[in-house]
Design a protein around this motif. Structure first.
Motif, PDB file in Angstrom:
ATOM      1  N   VAL A  28       0.845  -1.185   0.000  1.00  0.00           N
ATOM      2  CA  VAL A  28       0.000   0.000   0.000  1.00  0.00           C
ATOM      3  C   VAL A  28       0.886   1.241   0.000  1.00  0.00           C
ATOM      4  CG1 VAL A  28      -1.790   1.275   1.254  1.00  0.00           C
ATOM      5  CG2 VAL A  28      -1.800  -1.242   1.252  1.00  0.00           C
ATOM      6  N   GLU A  29       0.573   2.194  -0.880  1.00  0.00           N
ATOM      7  CA  GLU A  29       1.349   3.434  -0.930  1.00  0.00           C
ATOM      8  C   GLU A  29       1.280   4.162   0.399  1.00  0.00           C
ATOM      9  OE1 GLU A  29       1.295   6.008  -4.353  1.00  0.00           O
ATOM     10  OE2 GLU A  29       0.232   4.485  -5.515  1.00  0.00           O
ATOM     11  N   HIS A  30       2.414   4.737   0.778  1.00  0.00           N
ATOM     12  CA  HIS A  30       2.515   5.373   2.092  1.00  0.00           C
ATOM     13  C   HIS A  30       3.614   6.416   2.036  1.00  0.00           C
ATOM     14  CE1 HIS A  30       3.354   5.572   6.502  1.00  0.00           C
ATOM     15  NE2 HIS A  30       2.039   5.392   6.565  1.00  0.00           N
ATOM     16  N   ILE A  31       3.527   7.405   2.905  1.00  0.00           N
ATOM     17  CA  ILE A  31       4.580   8.409   2.990  1.00  0.00           C
ATOM     18  C   ILE A  31       5.905   7.728   3.327  1.00  0.00           C
ATOM     19  CG2 ILE A  31       5.381  10.419   4.295  1.00  0.00           C
ATOM     20  CD1 ILE A  31       2.458  11.183   4.666  1.00  0.00           C
ATOM     21  N   VAL A  77      34.173  14.873  -6.006  1.00  0.00           N
ATOM     22  CA  VAL A  77      33.497  14.226  -4.891  1.00  0.00           C
ATOM     23  C   VAL A  77      32.025  14.617  -4.926  1.00  0.00           C
ATOM     24  CG1 VAL A  77      34.122  16.122  -3.326  1.00  0.00           C
ATOM     25  CG2 VAL A  77      33.460  13.901  -2.375  1.00  0.00           C
ATOM     26  N   ASP A  78      31.146  13.643  -4.714  1.00  0.00           N
ATOM     27  CA  ASP A  78      29.700  13.857  -4.637  1.00  0.00           C
ATOM     28  C   ASP A  78      29.226  13.549  -3.228  1.00  0.00           C
ATOM     29  OD1 ASP A  78      29.773  14.363  -7.331  1.00  0.00           O
ATOM     30  OD2 ASP A  78      28.966  12.411  -7.924  1.00  0.00           O
ATOM     31  N   LEU A  79      28.344  14.380  -2.724  1.00  0.00           N
ATOM     32  CA  LEU A  79      27.757  14.145  -1.410  1.00  0.00           C
ATOM     33  C   LEU A  79      26.255  14.365  -1.490  1.00  0.00           C
ATOM     34  CD1 LEU A  79      29.011  15.259   2.075  1.00  0.00           C
ATOM     35  CD2 LEU A  79      26.671  15.801   1.394  1.00  0.00           C
ATOM     36  N   SER A  80      25.492  13.386  -1.021  1.00  0.00           N
ATOM     37  CA  SER A  80      24.032  13.493  -0.976  1.00  0.00           C
ATOM     38  C   SER A  80      23.557  13.073   0.407  1.00  0.00           C
ATOM     39  CB  SER A  80      23.379  12.592  -2.037  1.00  0.00           C
ATOM     40  OG  SER A  80      23.715  13.022  -3.338  1.00  0.00           O
ATOM     41  N   TYR A  81      22.645  13.865   0.975  1.00  0.00           N
ATOM     42  CA  TYR A  81      22.152  13.601   2.330  1.00  0.00           C
ATOM     43  C   TYR A  81      20.640  13.795   2.363  1.00  0.00           C
ATOM     44  CZ  TYR A  81      21.722  13.902   7.438  1.00  0.00           C
ATOM     45  OH  TYR A  81      21.374  13.693   8.749  1.00  0.00           O
ATOM     46  N   ARG A  82      19.930  12.846   2.967  1.00  0.00           N
ATOM     47  CA  ARG A  82      18.494  12.945   3.170  1.00  0.00           C
ATOM     48  C   ARG A  82      18.194  12.701   4.656  1.00  0.00           C
ATOM     49  NH1 ARG A  82      19.802  14.421  -1.059  1.00  0.00           N
ATOM     50  NH2 ARG A  82      19.017  13.860  -3.128  1.00  0.00           N
ATOM     51  N   TYR A  83      17.283  13.532   5.213  1.00  0.00           N
ATOM     52  CA  TYR A  83      16.973  13.416   6.636  1.00  0.00           C
ATOM     53  C   TYR A  83      15.484  13.647   6.854  1.00  0.00           C
ATOM     54  CZ  TYR A  83      17.022  14.385  11.672  1.00  0.00           C
ATOM     55  OH  TYR A  83      16.771  14.375  13.026  1.00  0.00           O
ATOM     56  N   GLN A  84      14.854  12.730   7.550  1.00  0.00           N
ATOM     57  CA  GLN A  84      13.439  12.847   7.880  1.00  0.00           C
ATOM     58  C   GLN A  84      13.328  13.358   9.310  1.00  0.00           C
ATOM     59  OE1 GLN A  84      11.179   9.275   7.256  1.00  0.00           O
ATOM     60  NE2 GLN A  84       9.200  10.299   7.504  1.00  0.00           N
ATOM     61  N   VAL A  85      13.003  14.647   9.458  1.00  0.00           N
ATOM     62  CA  VAL A  85      12.957  15.279  10.777  1.00  0.00           C
ATOM     63  C   VAL A  85      11.760  14.772  11.565  1.00  0.00           C
ATOM     64  CG1 VAL A  85      12.906  17.484  12.001  1.00  0.00           C
ATOM     65  CG2 VAL A  85      14.045  17.320   9.782  1.00  0.00           C
ATOM     66  N   THR A  86      10.608  14.736  10.905  1.00  0.00           N
ATOM     67  CA  THR A  86       9.368  14.227  11.496  1.00  0.00           C
ATOM     68  C   THR A  86       8.724  13.310  10.463  1.00  0.00           C
ATOM     69  OG1 THR A  86       7.903  15.951  10.626  1.00  0.00           O
ATOM     70  CG2 THR A  86       9.112  16.473  12.659  1.00  0.00           C
ATOM     71  N   PRO A  87       7.619  12.657  10.796  1.00  0.00           N
ATOM     72  CA  PRO A  87       6.967  11.812   9.784  1.00  0.00           C
ATOM     73  C   PRO A  87       6.592  12.549   8.510  1.00  0.00           C
ATOM     74  CG  PRO A  87       6.111  11.292  11.956  1.00  0.00           C
ATOM     75  CD  PRO A  87       6.999  12.495  12.128  1.00  0.00           C
ATOM     76  N   SER A 113      22.490  21.728  -4.379  1.00  0.00           N
ATOM     77  CA  SER A 113      21.041  21.896  -4.374  1.00  0.00           C
ATOM     78  C   SER A 113      20.489  21.231  -3.126  1.00  0.00           C
ATOM     79  CB  SER A 113      20.401  21.288  -5.630  1.00  0.00           C
ATOM     80  OG  SER A 113      20.636  19.895  -5.684  1.00  0.00           O
ATOM     81  N   GLY A 114      19.343  21.698  -2.694  1.00  0.00           N
ATOM     82  CA  GLY A 114      18.758  21.125  -1.495  1.00  0.00           C
ATOM     83  C   GLY A 114      17.534  21.892  -1.071  1.00  0.00           C
ATOM     84  N   GLY A 115      17.002  21.510   0.085  1.00  0.00           N
ATOM     85  CA  GLY A 115      15.837  22.211   0.595  1.00  0.00           C
ATOM     86  C   GLY A 115      15.098  21.395   1.613  1.00  0.00           C
ATOM     87  N   ILE A 116      13.869  21.838   1.895  1.00  0.00           N
ATOM     88  CA  ILE A 116      12.999  21.151   2.838  1.00  0.00           C
ATOM     89  C   ILE A 116      11.707  20.796   2.123  1.00  0.00           C
ATOM     90  CG2 ILE A 116      13.983  22.286   4.851  1.00  0.00           C
ATOM     91  CD1 ILE A 116      11.590  24.168   4.858  1.00  0.00           C
ATOM     92  N   GLY A 117      11.095  19.706   2.539  1.00  0.00           N
ATOM     93  CA  GLY A 117       9.843  19.282   1.938  1.00  0.00           C
ATOM     94  C   GLY A 117       8.874  18.807   2.995  1.00  0.00           C
ATOM     95  N   ILE A 118       7.613  19.134   2.807  1.00  0.00           N
ATOM     96  CA  ILE A 118       6.542  18.670   3.681  1.00  0.00           C
ATOM     97  C   ILE A 118       5.656  17.753   2.855  1.00  0.00           C
ATOM     98  CG2 ILE A 118       4.529  19.347   5.045  1.00  0.00           C
ATOM     99  CD1 ILE A 118       5.928  22.014   5.566  1.00  0.00           C
ATOM    100  N   SER A 119       5.559  16.501   3.269  1.00  0.00           N
ATOM    101  CA  SER A 119       4.817  15.504   2.505  1.00  0.00           C
ATOM    102  C   SER A 119       3.785  14.846   3.405  1.00  0.00           C
ATOM    103  CB  SER A 119       5.777  14.447   1.944  1.00  0.00           C
ATOM    104  OG  SER A 119       5.089  13.478   1.202  1.00  0.00           O
ATOM    105  N   ARG A 120       2.542  14.964   3.022  1.00  0.00           N
ATOM    106  CA  ARG A 120       1.443  14.370   3.777  1.00  0.00           C
ATOM    107  C   ARG A 120       0.441  13.751   2.815  1.00  0.00           C
ATOM    108  NH1 ARG A 120       0.216  19.174   8.185  1.00  0.00           N
ATOM    109  NH2 ARG A 120       1.637  18.458   9.810  1.00  0.00           N
ATOM    110  N   ALA A 121      -0.231  12.702   3.285  1.00  0.00           N
ATOM    111  CA  ALA A 121      -1.253  12.066   2.457  1.00  0.00           C
ATOM    112  C   ALA A 121      -2.421  13.007   2.215  1.00  0.00           C
ATOM    113  CB  ALA A 121      -1.732  10.775   3.118  1.00  0.00           C
ATOM    114  N   THR A 122      -2.801  13.776   3.219  1.00  0.00           N
ATOM    115  CA  THR A 122      -3.844  14.790   3.086  1.00  0.00           C
ATOM    116  C   THR A 122      -3.397  16.030   3.849  1.00  0.00           C
ATOM    117  OG1 THR A 122      -5.017  13.972   5.048  1.00  0.00           O
ATOM    118  CG2 THR A 122      -5.692  13.087   2.905  1.00  0.00           C
TER     119      THR A 122
END
Length: 736
Positions: free
Chosen positions: A93-96, A589-599, A633-642
């Motif tokens: 099932v698709e999910h965040i 050199v390449d550097l990529s970082y991803r971090y989930q602060v909250t759900p 490049s980078g930034g912040i994202g807010i992802s919610r089902a609704t």
């Protein structure tokens, strides 16, 4: 003696008995579409498997073992094994995205996870943004929105695709011996709302990828089915309008189909209207025939536009024109492309399948440009027309067989392809105001054929994955010169060995070493007239890196890399000449970082540094023009089902040399974009903002010698296309 033999037989058999039996299964989404690359883990025994192209897997289990099945963007599912005789069907099932559930899986190149994370947490709103999801890749537009974008990656100004292999669902995007330039890659036939994921790689390390795969490759994969139908309307500044319709026609367990269309209009920010318009259409049908799969898709797009072109800095400094003005506002063009593709996956047995692809495309292109203004023709100007009509036919097949090598898993891939490009009336002409043809500089037909074969053997040895491979390409070039009334041809072959090595220290750390040879073909016209003695310039590179989960909610990739090219020879379609370049060496050199602060809150960051130099040139005269040194490049994202969602992103490119001695500098820039919206039941509305702080920036830049109409002599300096100013678009979408 007999008792001793029986005892030894029992001892030998015990380990085999403890392994249990092979459990087979298939992993799909809720709409019964296969999920290739899903991770199936036996939590009881610690063994694992990955699903293949059609979503199948096999795993050693015993009854009462617990399996965990995970895939980025889907909720992880666990199940208890109770029956070994029947294959299991697992629907995720698709999910965040939950980075805490993401593991650095053995036997799998975990770097692919980066684009999956980004596509699930950051919406793609245009075909331009598609490529920006590849970590470290930058793009730039410089001809009114209808021309293919410039591409920058790993110290390459790749022009429009010279050293970067692009495809959509396996359909080739790069155009060989194109009227504008070798490898020209126009992705505008793609509707971004249909993107499922992006398979990408950097460097010439993938055996299934051949021509142009020096800096890397990206294969965009579109959705097999739709959840529902939808209509979206978007409008904004500069008389911009966009409509998108996605129509779910059929969605059953054994078949699915949809139809999609999009329409774009925009005048752009320029003083002379772009009059840009584009129509897109795409359809896809999928059918499951027992264990076999059939997919048919078609697409068509047509686009036309007017461009203000690249302008010289001195014209702005003198007050002759503004930043969004033009010296020749009759530039622009029109183009169209139609695609038809058939995919057939034939299952031989539980461990063997053959994937087959057949593609046919028709392409038209006409472009008017003026880069030097009145340098060569003080009376009429230097406008040129580049034009062609092309048909592409490609067939490809790959045999996949997994087997046990002792107690270890192995996968053998053997593939081959043939591609033929028939280009009629490949033209370069001197024109005036798009109306009058003053001189035909080049005119002829190109017929180019590429026959290839490759073999790749993936061997799992505990925590290690060894992947030796080799590829062979044979080219045949034919050019019928209509002006000189001559027929010329040449042929060349090249072998490209590769070796990749992965080591999984744990579910949180993977080390890797990738190496291999690659190449890119030269333009058939340059080869036919012996403008180069190296038909297929070699590339050799390696990557040494690691993927780490420092915490449960974070993901880090670091790679140190090197790439050498035998020759950087460029066929300049704008002048019909060859620019001879020598050997080059790039390290970085390449550097990529991803971090989930909250759900629902995500951070992402990509930083890329490159040192690019020409090997044969003198110190201080050995810069590679327009090679990006530092990008981020980078930034912040807010992802919610609704509910509320959005993102704030930036992209940065440092100053870089525009010529070999660094006496002319292409200015760097930082641009910030914003998107936000709200989802409620079947409704979705929001805004997209480009260049939030209204930065004056140069999107593409070149060191060009030109002359304005009243100038006594020519001047070489930066010519640029200004980047988009603050631009706001609002949209409304309804699902039904």
């Amino acid at each position: 003696m007999k008792i001793r033999s029986i005892f030894l037989l029992v001892l030998v058999s015990l380990p085999m008995l403890s392994l249990g039996q092979k459990l087979s299964g298939v992993v799909t989404d809720e709409r019964f579409q296969s999920l290739p690359g899903a991770y199936v883990m036996n939590l009881t025994k610690g063994t694992h498997a990955h699903t293949d192209l059609v979503g199948r897997f096999e795993l050693q289990v015993t009854t009462e073992d617990t399996l965990s099945v995970s895939y980025v963007g889907f909720k992880t599912q666990q199940l208890l094994v109770t029956n070994l005789k029947q294959p299991v069907k697992i629907r995720l099932v698709e999910h965040i995205v939950e980075l805490s559930e993401l593991t650095v899986t053995p036997g799998h190149d975990a770097i692919q996870t980066l684009t999956k994370i980004d596509l699930n947490t950051t919406p793609v709103t245009s075909s331009q943004q598609v490529l920006r999801t590849v970590p470290g890749l930058m793009i730039g537009q410089h001809a009114g929105g209808g021309k293919a974008e410039q591409i920058f990656l790993r110290g390459f100004d790749i022009d429009h695709g010279t050293d970067f292999n692009m495809s959509v669902d396996g359909m080739p995007v790069n155009m060989v011996s194109h009227a504008h330039g070798q490898g020209y890659s126009d992705l505008h036939f793609l509707i971004p709302e249909l993107i499922q994921d992006i398979d990408f790689g950097k460097g010439p390390y993938t055996a299934s990828k051949g021509n142009f795969t020096t800096a890397g490759y990206a294969d965009v994969r579109t959705k097999s089915s739709l959840k529902s139908s939808s209509i979206q309307v978007e409008g904004g500044q500069f008389n911009t309008l966009r409509t998108v319709g996605l129509f779910n026609l059929l969605n059953e367990e054994d078949q699915s189909s949809y139809l999609a269309t999009a329409y774009n209009l925009s005048d752009g920010p320029f003083e002379s209207s772009q009059n840009f318009s584009r129509i897109n259409l795409m359809g896809k049908y999928n059918k499951r025939l027992g264990n076999d799969h059939v997919s048919i898709q078609f697409s068509h797009f047509t686009s036309k536009w007017t461009a203000s072109g690249q302008i010289p800095q001195r014209a702005i400094d003198s007050g002759l024109i503004g930043r969004f003005g033009a010296i020749d506002d009759t530039e622009g063009g029109h183009t169209s492309r139609s695609n038809m593709k058939l995919d057939y996956v034939k299952t031989i047995d539980d461990r063997t399948f053959i994937s087959n692809e057949l593609y046919y495309g028709v392409y038209d292109f006409e472009l008017y440009s003026n880069f030097t203004f009145f340098l060569d023709d003080p009376e009429n100007g230097d406008q040129i027309r580049q034009k062609e009509n092309r048909q592409i036919l490609m067939a490809r097949s790959e045999w996949n067989h997994s087997f046990d090598l002792g107690s270890h898993e192995s996968l053998l891939k053997v593939g081959g392809s043939i591609r033929n490009d028939a280009v009629n009336d490949n033209e370069l002409s001197h024109t005036a105001n798009r109306v009058t043809t003053l001189e035909q500089i080049q005119l002829g037909d190109v017929h180019e054929t590429n026959l290839s074969a490759y073999l790749q053997w993936d061997i799992e040895l505990g925590r290690w994955l060894l992947s030796p491979s080799v590829r062979y390409d044979q080219f045949r070039f034919n050019y019928d010169d209509a002006l000189a009334q001559t027929q010329l041809h040449a042929s060349e072959g090249i072998a490209s060995p590769k070796f990749n090595l992965l080591y999984n220290h744990s579910e949180r750390l993977q080390l890797y070493f990738k190496s291999g040879f690659g190449f890119h073909s030269n333009d058939a016209r340059a080869i036919a007239y012996s403008d180069t003695d190296v038909i297929l310039p070699r590339a050799f590179g390696y990557d040494l890196g690691f993927i780490l989960k420092p915490t449960q909610q974070s993901f880090l990739n670091v790679a140190f890399w090197s790439l050498k090219l035998q020759q950087e020879l460029v066929y300049v379609g704008d002048a019909g000449i060859v620019e001879r370049g020598g050997q080059t060496h790039r390290v970085g050199v390449d550097l990529s970082y991803r971090y989930q602060v909250t759900p629902w809150l995500f951070l992402n960051q990509d930083v890329n540094y490159t040192h690019a130099r020409q090997i044969d040139a003198l110190e201080g005269q050995n810069y590679v023009p327009l090679a990006p040194g530092l990008t981020a490049s980078g930034g912040i994202g807010i992802s919610r089902a609704t509910g509320f969602y959005g993102g704030l992103r930036y992209r940065y490119m440092a100053d870089r040399p525009a010529n070999e001695d660094h006496s002319i500098v292409a200015d760097g820039y930082t641009v910030v974009d914003l998107n936000m919206g709200y989802k409620f039941k079947n409704y979705n509305f929001g805004v997209n903002v480009e260049n939030l702080v209204n930065t004056d920036w140069n999107e593409t830049q070149f060191a060009t010698e030109s002359r304005l109409q009243d100038e006594p002599a020519s001047v070489e300096e930066i010519h640029f296309t200004p980047g988009t100013p603050f631009s706001l678009r609002a949209f409304f979408k309804v699902n039904f």
